[in-house]
Enzyme design. Structure first.
Site, PDB file in Angstrom:
ATOM      1  CE  LYS A  24     -60.338 -16.801 -66.896  1.00 39.25           C
ATOM      2  NZ  LYS A  24     -61.520 -17.404 -67.239  1.00 39.25           N
ATOM      3  CG  HIS A  50     -56.626 -14.609 -64.982  1.00 35.39           C
ATOM      4  ND1 HIS A  50     -57.042 -14.834 -66.327  1.00 35.39           N
ATOM      5  CD2 HIS A  50     -56.060 -15.641 -64.754  1.00 35.39           C
ATOM      6  CE1 HIS A  50     -56.770 -16.199 -66.545  1.00 35.39           C
ATOM      7  NE2 HIS A  50     -56.108 -16.512 -65.631  1.00 35.39           N
ATOM      8  CB  SER A  91     -54.132 -13.781 -67.371  1.00 39.20           C
ATOM      9  OG  SER A  91     -54.584 -12.575 -67.159  1.00 39.20           O
ATOM     10  N   GLY A  93     -55.411 -10.486 -69.931  1.00 38.56           N
ATOM     11  CA  GLY A  93     -55.048  -9.081 -69.713  1.00 38.56           C
ATOM     12  C   GLY A  93     -53.770  -9.074 -68.971  1.00 38.56           C
TER      13      GLY A  93
END
Length: 122
Positions: A24, A50, A91, A93
């Site tokens: 990531k 992330h 991601s 989030g």
């Protein structure tokens, strides 16, 4: 203070990623007090989320009086033996980073690599 923040900002590496593998990454905008901002790429295989990457980056920067915000994330596939990096995904989030910006940063750091990106994939 702005001059100090500017010099602290100039010492922040544009790119810090693992040397091999798929992991990531986050694109982070770093700011000093009254200084211009710059975007940096951070990608490491130790990060389960992330947010782990962003929190670690934010902690490191805070020690130098710098603040930051996460512009988004994705994944990197780094194949050093082929001199290739592929940027993709997003991601959950933070949303999708601007992979075009990330790609430009990586090209500056790895000028002899073939660096590609796609909005597809996770």
């Amino acid at each position: 203070a702005a001059a100090m923040a500017g010099s602290a900002l100039s010492r922040v590496p544009d790119v810090q990623i693992d040397g091999d593998g798929v992991f990531k990454y986050v694109l982070v905008r770093v700011r000093g007090a009254g200084a211009p901002a710059k975007d940096v790429v951070r990608g490491h295989s130790w990060a389960e989320y992330h947010a782990d990457l962003f929190e670690r980056t934010a902690e490191e920067l805070a020690r130098h009086g710098l603040s930051c915000e996460c512009l988004g994330g994705g994944r990197l596939s780094h194949r050093p033996e082929e001199r290739k990096i592929h940027v993709y995904g997003y991601s959950v989030g933070f949303g999708r980073a601007d992979h075009a910006v990330t790609t430009e940063k990586l090209k500056a750091e790895y000028p002899d690599y073939e660096i590609t990106w796609a909005d597809e994939g996770y």
